[in-house]
Each structure stands twice: as C-alpha cells, then as structure tokens.
Design a protein around this motif. Sequence first.
Motif, PDB file in Angstrom:
ATOM      1  N   VAL A   1      43.358  42.094  43.766  1.00  0.00           N
ATOM      2  CA  VAL A   1      44.728  41.919  44.282  1.00  0.00           C
ATOM      3  C   VAL A   1      44.781  40.694  45.189  1.00  0.00           C
ATOM      4  O   VAL A   1      45.667  39.848  45.048  1.00  0.00           O
TER       5      VAL A   1
ATOM      6  N   ASP B   1      54.862  47.448  48.963  1.00  0.00           N
ATOM      7  CA  ASP B   1      54.394  46.082  49.195  1.00  0.00           C
ATOM      8  C   ASP B   1      53.276  46.119  50.237  1.00  0.00           C
ATOM      9  O   ASP B   1      53.507  46.451  51.398  1.00  0.00           O
TER      10      ASP B   1
ATOM     11  N   ASN C   1      49.286  41.834  36.172  1.00  0.00           N
ATOM     12  CA  ASN C   1      49.003  43.270  36.175  1.00  0.00           C
ATOM     13  C   ASN C   1      47.743  43.670  35.424  1.00  0.00           C
ATOM     14  O   ASN C   1      47.537  44.850  35.168  1.00  0.00           O
TER      15      ASN C   1
ATOM     16  N   LEU D   1      51.869  43.875  51.720  1.00  0.00           N
ATOM     17  CA  LEU D   1      51.979  42.875  52.788  1.00  0.00           C
ATOM     18  C   LEU D   1      53.023  43.251  53.826  1.00  0.00           C
ATOM     19  O   LEU D   1      53.090  42.648  54.886  1.00  0.00           O
TER      20      LEU D   1
ATOM     21  N   GLU E   1      42.836  52.168  37.487  1.00  0.00           N
ATOM     22  CA  GLU E   1      41.859  52.370  38.568  1.00  0.00           C
ATOM     23  C   GLU E   1      41.971  53.797  39.148  1.00  0.00           C
ATOM     24  O   GLU E   1      40.952  54.473  39.361  1.00  0.00           O
TER      25      GLU E   1
ATOM     26  N   TYR F   1      51.504  33.939  48.717  1.00  0.00           N
ATOM     27  CA  TYR F   1      50.551  33.786  47.609  1.00  0.00           C
ATOM     28  C   TYR F   1      50.099  32.328  47.539  1.00  0.00           C
ATOM     29  O   TYR F   1      50.802  31.427  47.984  1.00  0.00           O
TER      30      TYR F   1
ATOM     31  N   THR G   1      53.569  38.943  39.199  1.00  0.00           N
ATOM     32  CA  THR G   1      52.498  39.804  39.691  1.00  0.00           C
ATOM     33  C   THR G   1      51.620  40.123  38.486  1.00  0.00           C
ATOM     34  O   THR G   1      52.030  40.852  37.605  1.00  0.00           O
TER      35      THR G   1
ATOM     36  N   GLN H   1      42.155  47.813  33.697  1.00  0.00           N
ATOM     37  CA  GLN H   1      41.286  48.373  32.657  1.00  0.00           C
ATOM     38  C   GLN H   1      40.673  49.658  33.204  1.00  0.00           C
ATOM     39  O   GLN H   1      40.397  49.734  34.404  1.00  0.00           O
TER      40      GLN H   1
ATOM     41  N   PHE I   1      46.374  35.858  47.110  1.00  0.00           N
ATOM     42  CA  PHE I   1      46.906  35.644  48.456  1.00  0.00           C
ATOM     43  C   PHE I   1      46.206  34.477  49.149  1.00  0.00           C
ATOM     44  O   PHE I   1      45.031  34.190  48.877  1.00  0.00           O
TER      45      PHE I   1
ATOM     46  N   SER J   1      47.741  49.150  42.376  1.00  0.00           N
ATOM     47  CA  SER J   1      47.196  50.024  41.324  1.00  0.00           C
ATOM     48  C   SER J   1      47.605  49.609  39.919  1.00  0.00           C
ATOM     49  O   SER J   1      47.133  50.200  38.950  1.00  0.00           O
TER      50      SER J   1
ATOM     51  N   ILE K   1      53.477  46.738  43.900  1.00  0.00           N
ATOM     52  CA  ILE K   1      54.760  46.084  44.198  1.00  0.00           C
ATOM     53  C   ILE K   1      55.673  46.080  42.975  1.00  0.00           C
ATOM     54  O   ILE K   1      56.887  45.938  43.104  1.00  0.00           O
ATOM     55  N   ASP K   2      55.096  46.272  41.804  1.00  0.00           N
ATOM     56  CA  ASP K   2      55.846  46.137  40.562  1.00  0.00           C
ATOM     57  C   ASP K   2      56.276  47.530  40.069  1.00  0.00           C
ATOM     58  O   ASP K   2      55.469  48.308  39.562  1.00  0.00           O
TER      59      ASP K   2
HETATM   60  C1  SAM Z   1      45.165  42.309  38.690  1.00  0.00           C
HETATM   61  S1  SAM Z   1      46.043  43.758  39.144  1.00  0.00           S
HETATM   62  C2  SAM Z   1      44.704  44.751  39.736  1.00  0.00           C
HETATM   63  C3  SAM Z   1      44.820  46.192  39.308  1.00  0.00           C
HETATM   64  C4  SAM Z   1      43.614  47.049  39.714  1.00  0.00           C
HETATM   65  N1  SAM Z   1      43.450  47.096  41.147  1.00  0.00           N
HETATM   66  C5  SAM Z   1      42.360  46.563  39.047  1.00  0.00           C
HETATM   67  O1  SAM Z   1      41.490  46.003  39.723  1.00  0.00           O
HETATM   68  O2  SAM Z   1      42.239  46.702  37.834  1.00  0.00           O
HETATM   69  C6  SAM Z   1      46.850  43.210  40.634  1.00  0.00           C
HETATM   70  C7  SAM Z   1      48.019  44.110  41.028  1.00  0.00           C
HETATM   71  O3  SAM Z   1      48.393  43.784  42.384  1.00  0.00           O
HETATM   72  C8  SAM Z   1      49.782  43.957  42.485  1.00  0.00           C
HETATM   73  N2  SAM Z   1      50.295  43.264  43.665  1.00  0.00           N
HETATM   74  C9  SAM Z   1      50.427  41.921  43.875  1.00  0.00           C
HETATM   75  N3  SAM Z   1      50.971  41.680  45.082  1.00  0.00           N
HETATM   76  C10 SAM Z   1      51.182  42.904  45.653  1.00  0.00           C
HETATM   77  C11 SAM Z   1      51.719  43.317  46.896  1.00  0.00           C
HETATM   78  N4  SAM Z   1      52.160  42.422  47.803  1.00  0.00           N
HETATM   79  N5  SAM Z   1      51.801  44.652  47.156  1.00  0.00           N
HETATM   80  C12 SAM Z   1      51.381  45.565  46.228  1.00  0.00           C
HETATM   81  N6  SAM Z   1      50.860  45.225  45.042  1.00  0.00           N
HETATM   82  C13 SAM Z   1      50.758  43.913  44.744  1.00  0.00           C
HETATM   83  C14 SAM Z   1      50.306  43.384  41.178  1.00  0.00           C
HETATM   84  O4  SAM Z   1      51.608  43.853  40.883  1.00  0.00           O
HETATM   85  C15 SAM Z   1      49.257  43.856  40.183  1.00  0.00           C
HETATM   86  O5  SAM Z   1      49.643  45.047  39.525  1.00  0.00           O
END
Ligand code: SAM
Length: 263
Positions: A210, A191, A74, A193, A114, A29, A72, A77, A214, A109, A138-139
């Motif tokens: 997301v 995950d 979250n 990644l 979404e 990240y 992370t 909406q 990164f 997600s 991931i969470d």
């Molecule tokens: C800002 S939210 C976006 C949610 C949705 N996609 C949206 O646009 O409303 C970002 C999400 O990415 C997830 N995330 C971050 N790194 C991740 C990873 N390596 N693998 C899976 N999910 C990840 C976070 O836990 C978080 O829930």
Amino acid sequence: MSQPAFQRDDYTEFCEGVRRLTGIDLAQYKRPQMERRIRSFADRRGIAGLPEYLVALSADRDALEGFLDRMTINVSQLWRNPEQWDRLGTTILPELARTGTIRAWSAGSSYGAEAYTLAAICRRVAPGYKVEIRGTDIDARMVARAREGRFSADDARTAPRAELERAFDRDGDGWRARPELRMMVRFAAGDLLRDPVSPGAYDLVLCRNVVIYFTEPVRDDLHRRLATALRPGGYLMVGSSERVSSPQAFGLATSHPFIYRKS
Ligand SMILES: C[S@@+](CC[C@H](N)C(=O)[O-])C[C@H]1O[C@@H](n2cnc3c(N)ncnc32)[C@H](O)[C@@H]1O
C-alpha cells in the motif's frame, strides 16, 4: 517524459479539485507515477489538459468513480508472498492465539485476498479460537467485491493447493471463501491517511503493498499510526520488499524481516 514547466501547477490544482470532490488527497502519493498515470488517462480520453479533465470529472459521477478505480492500484492475490504467510502461520499466529481472541486488520485490503488468506490460516493453526479480521480500503468497489469472497483461478496461483481446498469452494473457474471464513471477516471503506485509528485495538495489522504509492513522510506517518493501533505485544506485517524506516521511534522492534513487534 517530463512535463513542460508551464504545466506544473495544473497538477497541484487538479489534486486540490479531486480532494474537494472526493476527499481523497492525491498530493499524498508519489507525484511522478501518479501524474504520469493521470495525464495518460486524460490523454486516452481525448481530453486536452488537467483543468479540462477536472471539469469532466466534476460533471460525471461515473467518470469520477472510474477515475478513482484506476488511481488506486488494486492488484492482490491469495497467499501473496507465501514466505510471509509461512512465518505468520508457524510463529506469530500460534503465539497470538495463546492470548485468546485474535483481532486483525488488513489495512488496504483491496478485494479481500489478504484478509481471507489470513482467515484460512487462522482456522488451520488456531482452530476454535475467536478471530475477527477487519479489512479496509479507500476504494468502495473493492470493498463490495471483498464482501463476496470470490477469487479467480489466477488469484489462487500461488496458494498451496491443500490449504486452498480446505478453506475455499470451487466457484466456476475460480474459488469462493467458505461461509465459516466469510463469518470471520468484515470489510469497510476507509482512508488510511485520514481516518482516526483506535489505540491498542489490534493484535495484528497487515499493511502490505500500500505504502509504495505514498511519499516517504506520508508512509512514515502511516506506519506510526498503524503502530498506535496495536496493543503491546501485537505485530505489524509490511510487504516483503517494504520496511518501517525508524521502528524504535514508533515503539516497534524488528521481529523477522517485514514483521515488527510492538513493545
Ligand atoms: C496493491 S493493493 C494491496 C492489497 C493487499 N494489501 C495485498 O498486498 O495484496 C493496494 C490497495 O491500497 C488501497 N489504498 C490506496 N490508498 C489508500 C488509502 N489512502 N486508504 C486505504 N486504502 C488505500 C488501494 O485502493 C488498493 O486496493
């Protein structure tokens, strides 16, 4: 404020420690934002430095889970960025529906807004078609919330009222996805990644808001892997302020701003 030089490597060591504890690699990240957040969490807990914070997280599972929760971000909406859903509903989904089952992946997600928005739109524009939507995050706490399908009034603030009422029931002050929507979605922890992707498994992949966290090489590699997960003719939709940096290299062509088609 930048950190003094002597503290620089304690961040790298902290990331390595968190990776050993959880398998999550914070070094993937963007460092400035991530480091600022971590140092300020430690600070607010009265912990002097990152080595001490790592010791505290190693000793207390709840503290570790709480830490990951905060790392992370979250935010999500229902019908987030309505112009993206308009495009999907008017052109992409009707086209995909003509080929039979729609298999979609909400990658990152969060608590499911979404995935349920997509399910609601699919029911309207492709009624009677089989739709399978997978959400991964991931969470694990967000995954558990997503399975419930419950959303606050604030989550629904940009949702078109008629569409919302067609697919969601009132749930206190908020909304709950109807059972027919909940049957269309499945959520799992994962995950992006590290987990392998199944080549050609999806007609549509959504990965929005997301990759902003990164580093650029990690983002590009994720986009490449998401493209692999699409079947030829499938679509990748990224966030409205995001883009795939070299789509042709991944077999993608720009179809609309923020939407790419796999050749
Ligand atoms: C800002 S939210 C976006 C949610 C949705 N996609 C949206 O646009 O409303 C970002 C999400 O990415 C997830 N995330 C971050 N790194 C991740 C990873 N390596 N693998 C899976 N999910 C990840 C976070 O836990 C978080 O829930």
